[in-house]
Structures are given as C-alpha cells and as structure tokens.
Design an enzyme around this catalytic site. Structure first.
Site, short mmCIF file in Angstrom:
data_model
loop_
_atom_site.label_atom_id
_atom_site.label_comp_id
_atom_site.label_asym_id
_atom_site.label_seq_id
_atom_site.Cartn_x
_atom_site.Cartn_y
_atom_site.Cartn_z
N VAL A 97 0.83 -1.20 0.00
CA VAL A 97 0.00 0.00 0.00
C VAL A 97 0.87 1.26 0.00
O VAL A 97 0.77 2.10 -0.90
CB VAL A 97 -0.96 -0.01 1.21
CG1 VAL A 97 -1.67 1.32 1.35
CG2 VAL A 97 -1.98 -1.13 1.04
N PRO B 292 -1.99 -6.96 11.00
CA PRO B 292 -2.34 -8.38 10.87
C PRO B 292 -3.40 -8.84 11.86
O PRO B 292 -3.65 -8.15 12.86
CB PRO B 292 -1.01 -9.09 11.14
CG PRO B 292 -0.22 -8.12 11.96
CD PRO B 292 -0.66 -6.75 11.56
N ALA C 151 -16.75 -16.60 -10.31
CA ALA C 151 -16.63 -17.73 -9.38
C ALA C 151 -15.21 -18.26 -9.45
O ALA C 151 -14.56 -18.21 -10.49
CB ALA C 151 -17.63 -18.82 -9.76
N CYS D 206 -6.39 -8.72 2.51
CA CYS D 206 -7.44 -7.88 3.11
C CYS D 206 -8.77 -8.56 3.41
O CYS D 206 -9.30 -8.39 4.51
CB CYS D 206 -7.70 -6.68 2.20
SG CYS D 206 -6.33 -5.52 2.24
N ARG E 160 -0.22 -13.72 0.06
CA ARG E 160 -0.91 -13.69 1.35
C ARG E 160 -2.33 -14.23 1.23
O ARG E 160 -3.09 -13.80 0.37
CB ARG E 160 -0.91 -12.26 1.92
CG ARG E 160 0.48 -11.84 2.38
CD ARG E 160 0.52 -10.42 2.89
NE ARG E 160 0.32 -9.46 1.83
CZ ARG E 160 0.29 -8.13 2.02
NH1 ARG E 160 0.44 -7.66 3.23
NH2 ARG E 160 0.11 -7.31 1.02
C1 UDX Z 1 -1.61 -3.46 4.04
C2 UDX Z 1 -2.39 -2.23 4.46
O1 UDX Z 1 -1.63 -1.10 4.70
C3 UDX Z 1 -3.31 -2.57 5.44
O2 UDX Z 1 -4.31 -1.61 5.37
C4 UDX Z 1 -3.93 -3.84 5.15
O3 UDX Z 1 -4.92 -4.00 6.07
C5 UDX Z 1 -2.93 -4.97 5.15
O4 UDX Z 1 -1.75 -4.63 4.78
P1 UDX Z 1 0.59 -3.71 3.08
O5 UDX Z 1 1.22 -2.51 2.51
O6 UDX Z 1 -0.07 -4.67 2.16
O7 UDX Z 1 -0.37 -3.19 4.16
O8 UDX Z 1 1.48 -4.49 4.11
P2 UDX Z 1 2.95 -4.88 3.97
O9 UDX Z 1 3.28 -5.13 2.57
O10 UDX Z 1 3.16 -5.94 5.02
O11 UDX Z 1 3.74 -3.54 4.38
C6 UDX Z 1 3.82 -3.02 5.64
C7 UDX Z 1 5.23 -2.48 5.83
O12 UDX Z 1 5.31 -1.76 7.05
C8 UDX Z 1 6.30 -3.55 5.90
O13 UDX Z 1 7.29 -3.31 4.91
C9 UDX Z 1 6.88 -3.42 7.30
O14 UDX Z 1 8.28 -3.68 7.36
C10 UDX Z 1 6.57 -1.99 7.62
N1 UDX Z 1 6.52 -1.70 9.05
C11 UDX Z 1 5.69 -2.41 9.86
C12 UDX Z 1 7.32 -0.68 9.58
O15 UDX Z 1 8.08 -0.05 8.85
N2 UDX Z 1 7.22 -0.41 10.90
C13 UDX Z 1 6.41 -1.09 11.73
O16 UDX Z 1 6.37 -0.81 12.92
C14 UDX Z 1 5.62 -2.14 11.18
C1 UDX Z 2 -8.98 -5.91 -2.31
C2 UDX Z 2 -9.98 -4.79 -2.70
O1 UDX Z 2 -10.46 -5.03 -4.02
C3 UDX Z 2 -9.30 -3.43 -2.61
O2 UDX Z 2 -10.23 -2.40 -2.87
C4 UDX Z 2 -8.72 -3.26 -1.22
O3 UDX Z 2 -8.03 -2.04 -1.14
C5 UDX Z 2 -7.79 -4.39 -0.88
O4 UDX Z 2 -8.47 -5.65 -1.02
P1 UDX Z 2 -6.99 -7.14 -3.53
O5 UDX Z 2 -7.08 -8.10 -2.38
O6 UDX Z 2 -5.66 -6.58 -3.88
O7 UDX Z 2 -7.95 -5.89 -3.28
O8 UDX Z 2 -7.55 -7.85 -4.85
P2 UDX Z 2 -9.01 -8.17 -5.42
O9 UDX Z 2 -8.99 -7.90 -6.86
O10 UDX Z 2 -10.07 -7.55 -4.64
O11 UDX Z 2 -9.10 -9.75 -5.27
C6 UDX Z 2 -9.19 -10.40 -4.01
C7 UDX Z 2 -9.40 -11.89 -4.19
O12 UDX Z 2 -10.70 -12.15 -4.72
C8 UDX Z 2 -8.43 -12.54 -5.18
O13 UDX Z 2 -8.04 -13.79 -4.68
C9 UDX Z 2 -9.23 -12.68 -6.43
O14 UDX Z 2 -8.78 -13.71 -7.27
C10 UDX Z 2 -10.61 -12.98 -5.86
N1 UDX Z 2 -11.71 -12.65 -6.77
C11 UDX Z 2 -11.91 -11.37 -7.17
C12 UDX Z 2 -12.59 -13.65 -7.18
O15 UDX Z 2 -12.44 -14.82 -6.82
N2 UDX Z 2 -13.63 -13.32 -8.00
C13 UDX Z 2 -13.86 -12.04 -8.42
O16 UDX Z 2 -14.84 -11.82 -9.16
C14 UDX Z 2 -12.97 -11.03 -8.00
#
Ligand code: UDX
Ligand code: UDX
Length: 474
Positions: free
Chosen positions: A14, A91, A267, A275, A345
């Site tokens: 993100v 998490p 499906a 998420c 994940r």
């Molecule tokens: C996402 C979204 O931000 C969150 O909203 C969602 O619910 C799950 O994860 P994402 O960017 O996908 O985060 O997570 P991740 O790729 O694990 O990145 C988080 C980063 O924060 C990691 O690189 C970790 O090292 C860093 N981190 C974590 C810090 O720098 N400091 C901390 O104290 C904890």
């Molecule tokens: C999701 C939300 O879409 C996004 O808005 C939020 O910020 C983070 O979580 P993401 O998890 O990155 O995004 O991917 P997404 O495209 O939503 O797919 C999630 C899972 O659902 C995947 O495993 C995908 O294959 C599955 N999926 C999606 C289906 O099985 N069927 C569908 O029609 C769409």
C-alpha cells in the site's frame, strides 16, 4: 499550512505504490517512504523492486532521487514532514484477546508513539492502513497527550482502495478518494490540505469527505461487500454443478442488471489476499464486541463459504484421481492470490497445496512471479507440524509450466495468469501420465478444446463433458 513534504511509514503493497504515485503526480511535494526493514528499503532503491505491480517500475524510476526517497532513517523524515501516512500492516492477532479475529494494532500504535516523540512542529497524521472502526481514537489520544507549544496534530483517516495487480490504474483513476477527519475547524482544514494533495490529479467531485469513523468503517464495509459478492457467486457455482447450469452464463445474466453490475462475479477456487479475510474477521469481531451477534453471524458466513469453496475444490482433486493421490505428481499452475502480483498472502493455492500434501501428493509448482523461497516459506508456515526438509522433499518449484506438468497425473490451476490460457496444451497432454486431469480453479481455459485433446476437465460452476478417452476406459 501548505504540504511540501510527506513521509510515509511502511513501504509495503500500500505505502510503496501510493506514495510513488503521489510523488509522480505532485512534483512540488517531496515524498519520503520509510520502513524498518533494511532489505525492503534496499530493494526499493534497486532495479528490482520488492513488489511486482505492472507499471510501478516506470513511475519509481522517474521519481526516485527527484522527489521520491526510500529510507530506514525514520526520525528526520518524520521531523521534516508536514503530513505523515501510516501504512504499516495490521495483521490478525495470533494471541490474546480476539486471537485469530481482531486486528493487531501494535504497529499503528508504535508509529503514533514514534511520531509523538520525534515531531517538533505541527503534523497531519493520516491513517492509511485498514483498521477497525474507532482505531484513530488511540492515535489521537497518543498524539494529543503529546501536544506541546508549536507541536499540534490532526489525525485523518484516508483508506486505500487499490487492488494489487491493477494498483497503478486504481491510483491513477480511483472511483473515489475517501478522507475522514474531526468535525472541527482544525479537522476541516486538515481534510482540505489532504484534498489539495489528491486534487493534483483527481477531480474534487471524486473526493468524499466524512467524519473519521465513517471513513474507517467504509473501508471495512467495502471489502466485506466485495468478498460477499464472491462468496455469493461461489455458493451459486455449487448449485450450477449440481444442476447443469453454467455459472459464467448465470453471472452474465445477473450482471447485466444495472442494480447488480458485472464486477466481482467471477466464481473461483475462493478469494485470497491480505485484506478480505482479515477485514471480515475484524468486522465479525467488532460486531460481537458490540453485542451484535446476528450481524457477526451474517458476515462470518462469507468467510465460511470461502473456506468451503477452497476445501471443496481440493477435495474434488482427490476424489477424481480415484480417491488417492499418495505419491501422485500434481502440477500446480499459479501460487499468487490473483494474477499480476507476486503476493501470496492468504492465497487459495496455499490452502489447496496443504490439502494435497496432507493426502501424500508430490507437488510441482509454477508461478510466473512468486519466488521459490516464498513458496517454501508459505508451505512450511502452513504446515508447522511438518519438518521443513520433509516439505521440501514433496515440493518442487519450476520455472515454466511445461516442466511442472511433465509426468504429472493432474494439473491444478489456482491463479488466473493470462499465460495459462495460451499454453500448448497438446504438448502438455502428451508429456503427462494418462488419464490426464486438469482442474481449472479459475475458469480460464477453453474446456471443450481440452476435452478434445483428451483431458478430463473439472472446473468451478460448470459440468464439463467427459473426455471420450476416459469414457472408453470407464
Ligand atoms: C496493508 C495495508 O496497509 C493494510 O491496510 C492492510 O490492512 C494490510 O496490509 P501492506 O502494505 O499490504 O499493508 O502491508 P505490507 O506489505 O506488510 O507492508 C507493511 C510495511 O510496514 C512492511 O514493509 C513493514 O516492514 C513496515 N513496518 C511495519 C514498519 O516499517 N514499521 C512497523 O512498525 C511495522
Ligand atoms: C482488495 C480490494 O479489491 C481493494 O479495494 C482493497 O483495497 C484491498 O483488497 P486485492 O485483495 O488486492 O484488493 O484484490 P481483489 O482484486 O479484490 O481480489 C481479491 C481476491 O478475490 C483474489 O483472490 C481474487 O482472485 C478474488 N476474486 C476477485 C474472485 O475470486 N472473483 C472475483 O470476481 C474477484
């Protein structure tokens, strides 16, 4: 205040892409992305970024060193910044109260404490991580307890809606940007500052402003609704298989109703990703804590249906392979939770792998973007009772689909990578043991063509006619 410098804590899926896009669209703003993980930051500063996201490389290349910086040195970045995004992971708790369901907010809280201790001027602190409703309260409390002359904080909620694999497009043309803040003049001013950042490239009518709690809850609700659509269509896929209806036809027929719409009706073997499950569990937990047990039970069903779909698919593989897969070679195409990402994940592929390994199969896995060490990490983590070396003996990771499928009894497609639709399936069939099975967990292949080649095909939400060869043998 005019935002000149932004700091982002958390350089993950993100924080990394979002802040790269801000730097790209706002050359007048300096953006510094911090992370405590040295390896991650080194990768952000290298040719090979830590995450695969189509289009991201070009944006980072253009901005890095200009107005985009990646560092582990958090304190100066926080000090200099006018606005700080908190984008660390949240998490599901693995211990204590709410174990397995509640979000663990320790990283978010430690960011707030860090900002409170380092800041030497006014800051807008923006919660970007998805969090339970009213999480900003703890950030606000920690920061307000540390307000000093000249050091004031405003806390905003600005959840990110990007999807992995399409993040750059989602960030460039978002359906909406959501910003929540305090309903005070100071809160309104902070909201305005963040609106100004986004308005560099997004029309103001796409920026929705709300109070903090609505913003936090909207993000959880959006994910819950999206996941619910998938579980709903997956539930109907079972009815299709039992009746001879075809889920693709049903999805098309209902999706043309403008009230329903065509998206998220695919499906599949089940949804994955960092998420959906986490946010649903969170919603269930919050509802229970609010004594809303019916609400909790309702959303729990969305998770339960997803679990059932994954186990049903894996179970079908065993059943069709004559109820035993011990020592059978099974090729798995795809390990990422969806196409165009290397992220695993909560990938359904991990669940399916575990199921098949527990039945004694030998897995030959190919994914275009997931690295071998990640696959082993996921499988060993998923099977803690197994000796890691034992898992490694049962799994081989391949660098192409053809070698994974060679001498296999079956192919199991877990991710919808485009390249799986254009493989030479005749060549693959010729190299496999017969009868050759293909289980398409993503409904991406031309099933009739595969049947003609001789495959026995199983997919989601549709009965595929049996291979003539298999019929002769039966
Ligand atoms: C996402 C979204 O931000 C969150 O909203 C969602 O619910 C799950 O994860 P994402 O960017 O996908 O985060 O997570 P991740 O790729 O694990 O990145 C988080 C980063 O924060 C990691 O690189 C970790 O090292 C860093 N981190 C974590 C810090 O720098 N400091 C901390 O104290 C904890
Ligand atoms: C999701 C939300 O879409 C996004 O808005 C939020 O910020 C983070 O979580 P993401 O998890 O990155 O995004 O991917 P997404 O495209 O939503 O797919 C999630 C899972 O659902 C995947 O495993 C995908 O294959 C599955 N999926 C999606 C289906 O099985 N069927 C569908 O029609 C769409």
């Amino acid at each position: 205040m005019v935002i000149k410098k932004i700091c982002c804590i958390g350089a993950g899926y993100v924080g990394g892409p979002t802040c790269s896009m801000i730097a790209y669209k706002c050359p007048d703003i300096q953006v510094t992305v911090c992370d405590r993980n040295d390896e991650r930051i080194d990768q952000w500063n290298s040719h090979k970024l830590p995450i695969y996201e189509p289009g991201l490389d070009d944006i980072v290349k253009e901005c890095r060193g200009r107005n985009l910086f990646f560092t582990t040195d958090m304190d100066p970045a926080i000090k200099e910044a006018d606005l700080i995004f908190i984008s660390v992971n949240t998490p599901t708790k693995t211990f204590g109260v709410g174990k397995g369901r509640a979000a663990d907010l320790k990283f978010v809280e430690s960011c707030a404490r860090k900002i409170a201790s380092v800041a030497n001027g006014p800051k807008i602190v923006v919660e970007k991580s998805t969090v339970p409703v009213r999480s900003a309260e703890s950030i606000i409390n920690i920061l307000k307890a540390n307000t000093r002359p000249g050091v004031e904080f405003q806390v905003l909620s600005n959840p990110e809606f990007l999807s992995e694999g399409t993040a750059i497009n989602d960030l460039t043309n978002p359906d909406r940007v959501l910003i929540g803040g305090e309903t005070t003049p100071e809160g309104a001013r902070a909201i305005e500052e963040l609106c100004w950042v986004y308005s560099h490239w997004i029309n103001r009518d796409r920026i929705i402003t709300t109070n903090t709690w609505s913003s936090e809850l909207s993000k959880l609700t959006a994910n819950a609704f999206l996941a619910q659509r998938i579980s709903s269509i997956n539930a109907i896929s079972m009815v299709c298989e039992a009746t001879g209806a075809d889920i693709t036809e049903v999805a098309k027929a209902i999706g043309t109703d403008s009230r329903i719409g065509p998206k998220f009706l695919q499906a599949s073997v089940g949804f994955g990703g960092s998420c959906f499950q986490k946010d649903l569990l969170n919603l269930v937990y919050i509802s229970e804590c609010l004594n809303l047990s019916e609400v909790a039970a309702y959303w729990q069903q969305v998770i339960d249906m997803n679990e059932y779909q994954k186990s049903r698919f894996a179970g079908k593989v065993v059943e069709r392979l004559f109820n035993t897969i011990t020592d059978k070679r099974i090729a798995m195409f795809g390990f990422a939770f969806k196409k165009n990402t290397g992220d695993t994940r909560e990938s359904p592929a991990i669940y399916v792998s575990k199921y098949l390994l527990e039945e004694g199969a030998k897995l030959h896995i190919y994914d275009p973007k997931v690295e071998e060490k990640q696959i082993f990490f996921d499988l060993v983590t998923m099977m803690p009772t197994e000796d890691p070396e034992g898992v490694k003996e049962l799994v081989k990771v391949h660098s192409d689909a053809y070698s994974a499928a060679k001498d296999a009894h079956a192919i199991v497609i877990c991710t919808e990578w485009d390249e799986f639709t254009t493989l030479d399936y005749q060549k693959i069939y010729d190299s496999m043991l017969k009868p050759a099975f293909l289980f398409d967990g993503r409904k991406i292949c031309d099933h009739e063509a595969l049947v003609k080649i001789g495959f026995h095909v199983e997919t989601i939400g549709k009965r595929v006619s049996r291979s003539p060869l298999l019929r002769v043998m039966a």
